[in-house]
Write a protein that holds these residues in place. Sequence first.
Motif, PDB file in Angstrom:
ATOM      1  N   ARG A 113     -87.086 -26.748 -30.115  1.00  0.00           N
ATOM      2  CA  ARG A 113     -85.949 -26.469 -31.008  1.00  0.00           C
ATOM      3  C   ARG A 113     -86.385 -25.609 -32.176  1.00  0.00           C
ATOM      4  O   ARG A 113     -85.688 -24.658 -32.569  1.00  0.00           O
ATOM      5  CB  ARG A 113     -85.368 -27.786 -31.524  1.00  0.00           C
ATOM      6  N   GLN A 114     -87.566 -25.930 -32.738  1.00  0.00           N
ATOM      7  CA  GLN A 114     -88.073 -25.174 -33.873  1.00  0.00           C
ATOM      8  C   GLN A 114     -88.338 -23.723 -33.471  1.00  0.00           C
ATOM      9  O   GLN A 114     -88.017 -22.791 -34.195  1.00  0.00           O
ATOM     10  CB  GLN A 114     -89.334 -25.850 -34.415  1.00  0.00           C
ATOM     11  N   GLN A 115     -88.914 -23.529 -32.264  1.00  0.00           N
ATOM     12  CA  GLN A 115     -89.196 -22.161 -31.804  1.00  0.00           C
ATOM     13  C   GLN A 115     -87.893 -21.384 -31.565  1.00  0.00           C
ATOM     14  O   GLN A 115     -87.793 -20.213 -31.921  1.00  0.00           O
ATOM     15  CB  GLN A 115     -90.035 -22.214 -30.522  1.00  0.00           C
ATOM     16  N   TRP A 116     -86.894 -22.021 -30.987  1.00  0.00           N
ATOM     17  CA  TRP A 116     -85.606 -21.344 -30.771  1.00  0.00           C
ATOM     18  C   TRP A 116     -84.932 -21.038 -32.123  1.00  0.00           C
ATOM     19  O   TRP A 116     -84.323 -19.977 -32.286  1.00  0.00           O
ATOM     20  CB  TRP A 116     -84.666 -22.189 -29.910  1.00  0.00           C
ATOM     21  N   MET A 117     -85.099 -21.921 -33.068  1.00  0.00           N
ATOM     22  CA  MET A 117     -84.516 -21.684 -34.386  1.00  0.00           C
ATOM     23  C   MET A 117     -85.175 -20.480 -35.052  1.00  0.00           C
ATOM     24  O   MET A 117     -84.499 -19.619 -35.621  1.00  0.00           O
ATOM     25  CB  MET A 117     -84.690 -22.940 -35.250  1.00  0.00           C
ATOM     26  N   GLY A 168     -84.908 -15.005 -36.612  1.00  0.00           N
ATOM     27  CA  GLY A 168     -85.485 -13.662 -36.558  1.00  0.00           C
ATOM     28  C   GLY A 168     -84.461 -12.631 -36.104  1.00  0.00           C
ATOM     29  O   GLY A 168     -84.383 -11.527 -36.646  1.00  0.00           O
ATOM     30  N   VAL A 169     -83.658 -12.989 -35.094  1.00  0.00           N
ATOM     31  CA  VAL A 169     -82.625 -12.060 -34.604  1.00  0.00           C
ATOM     32  C   VAL A 169     -81.545 -11.872 -35.669  1.00  0.00           C
ATOM     33  O   VAL A 169     -81.115 -10.756 -35.956  1.00  0.00           O
ATOM     34  CB  VAL A 169     -82.015 -12.607 -33.281  1.00  0.00           C
ATOM     35  N   VAL A 170     -81.123 -12.970 -36.283  1.00  0.00           N
ATOM     36  CA  VAL A 170     -80.049 -12.900 -37.286  1.00  0.00           C
ATOM     37  C   VAL A 170     -80.504 -12.120 -38.498  1.00  0.00           C
ATOM     38  O   VAL A 170     -79.734 -11.332 -39.062  1.00  0.00           O
ATOM     39  CB  VAL A 170     -79.608 -14.337 -37.674  1.00  0.00           C
ATOM     40  N   VAL A 171     -81.707 -12.256 -38.926  1.00  0.00           N
ATOM     41  CA  VAL A 171     -82.189 -11.559 -40.117  1.00  0.00           C
ATOM     42  C   VAL A 171     -82.556 -10.114 -39.784  1.00  0.00           C
ATOM     43  O   VAL A 171     -82.320  -9.199 -40.586  1.00  0.00           O
ATOM     44  CB  VAL A 171     -83.390 -12.317 -40.728  1.00  0.00           C
ATOM     45  N   SER A 172     -83.111  -9.841 -38.634  1.00  0.00           N
ATOM     46  CA  SER A 172     -83.576  -8.482 -38.328  1.00  0.00           C
ATOM     47  C   SER A 172     -82.412  -7.506 -38.108  1.00  0.00           C
ATOM     48  O   SER A 172     -82.516  -6.323 -38.438  1.00  0.00           O
ATOM     49  CB  SER A 172     -84.490  -8.481 -37.123  1.00  0.00           C
ATOM     50  N   ILE A 173     -81.285  -7.940 -37.591  1.00  0.00           N
ATOM     51  CA  ILE A 173     -80.139  -7.027 -37.350  1.00  0.00           C
ATOM     52  C   ILE A 173     -79.555  -6.551 -38.670  1.00  0.00           C
ATOM     53  O   ILE A 173     -79.387  -5.328 -38.865  1.00  0.00           O
ATOM     54  CB  ILE A 173     -79.072  -7.713 -36.466  1.00  0.00           C
ATOM     55  N   PRO A 174     -79.263  -7.383 -39.642  1.00  0.00           N
ATOM     56  CA  PRO A 174     -78.738  -6.849 -40.902  1.00  0.00           C
ATOM     57  C   PRO A 174     -79.761  -5.993 -41.629  1.00  0.00           C
ATOM     58  O   PRO A 174     -79.395  -4.982 -42.256  1.00  0.00           O
ATOM     59  CB  PRO A 174     -78.425  -8.089 -41.731  1.00  0.00           C
ATOM     60  N   ILE A 175     -81.052  -6.350 -41.537  1.00  0.00           N
ATOM     61  CA  ILE A 175     -82.070  -5.537 -42.202  1.00  0.00           C
ATOM     62  C   ILE A 175     -82.125  -4.169 -41.536  1.00  0.00           C
ATOM     63  O   ILE A 175     -82.223  -3.135 -42.206  1.00  0.00           O
ATOM     64  CB  ILE A 175     -83.439  -6.243 -42.177  1.00  0.00           C
ATOM     65  N   GLY A 176     -82.060  -4.130 -40.219  1.00  0.00           N
ATOM     66  CA  GLY A 176     -82.074  -2.832 -39.523  1.00  0.00           C
ATOM     67  C   GLY A 176     -80.858  -1.990 -39.868  1.00  0.00           C
ATOM     68  O   GLY A 176     -80.954  -0.755 -40.023  1.00  0.00           O
ATOM     69  N   VAL A 177     -79.683  -2.599 -39.979  1.00  0.00           N
ATOM     70  CA  VAL A 177     -78.470  -1.863 -40.344  1.00  0.00           C
ATOM     71  C   VAL A 177     -78.607  -1.370 -41.748  1.00  0.00           C
ATOM     72  O   VAL A 177     -78.237  -0.205 -42.052  1.00  0.00           O
ATOM     73  CB  VAL A 177     -77.236  -2.781 -40.167  1.00  0.00           C
ATOM     74  N   MET A 178     -79.082  -2.107 -42.673  1.00  0.00           N
ATOM     75  CA  MET A 178     -79.218  -1.679 -44.058  1.00  0.00           C
ATOM     76  C   MET A 178     -80.232  -0.548 -44.162  1.00  0.00           C
ATOM     77  O   MET A 178     -80.035   0.375 -44.959  1.00  0.00           O
ATOM     78  CB  MET A 178     -79.662  -2.871 -44.923  1.00  0.00           C
TER      79      MET A 178
END
Length: 194
Positions: free
Chosen positions: A169-173, A178-188
């Motif tokens: 669970r911790q690894q999936w979290m 990582g996916v949730v944070v990396s997409i907005p950072i990439g868009v910005m």
Amino acid sequence: MSAPSELSVWRQLRKMDRASILREAKGATLTIAILGVCVILLAYSALAILNVHAVSAYIIVLLLAAIVGAAAGFWRHMKTMLNYGLLYPLDPAERLKRRVIAINATFSEAATLMSDLQRDLAAQQAAREVLVAQAEEQQRLLEVNEEQAEKIRQILIGETKATIRAERRQQWMFFALGVVVSIPIGVMINLFVP
């Protein structure tokens, strides 16, 4: 003669068999031979001091040593034979008496050995009972330990499965974060960087 003294005499006679008597006689013969050599050396020294060099004197010294040695050896041999009753044959009554003494001595020795054997057997029996009791106690402890070991194994397996699920669970979290944070950072980065 009282019974204990006859018994001790018989034990002594039994210990001294013919072979040991012959060994004793051989030892006496060696002692006598040494005595003869000493006589020869003393006589030779006396002849040397007196300055006598005649062959007949030396022959007389050798004969004297031989006679002394033979007499001492014969005396010792006869004394040994007399002491152990080998010189004169025993009459039937004396032979029977000695055999009865020997049988009584053998029975008393057997009784002594039997009581010793019974004591040893009782001690071994007690030791065996103690060992059997210890083995039963060890077996009982082993069964208890097996039950406890099975419980501990089940607890560990349960904890291990729970730990594995928590780690997944911790690894999936972390992956989802990582996916949730990396997409907005990439868009910005694409918006602010020309």
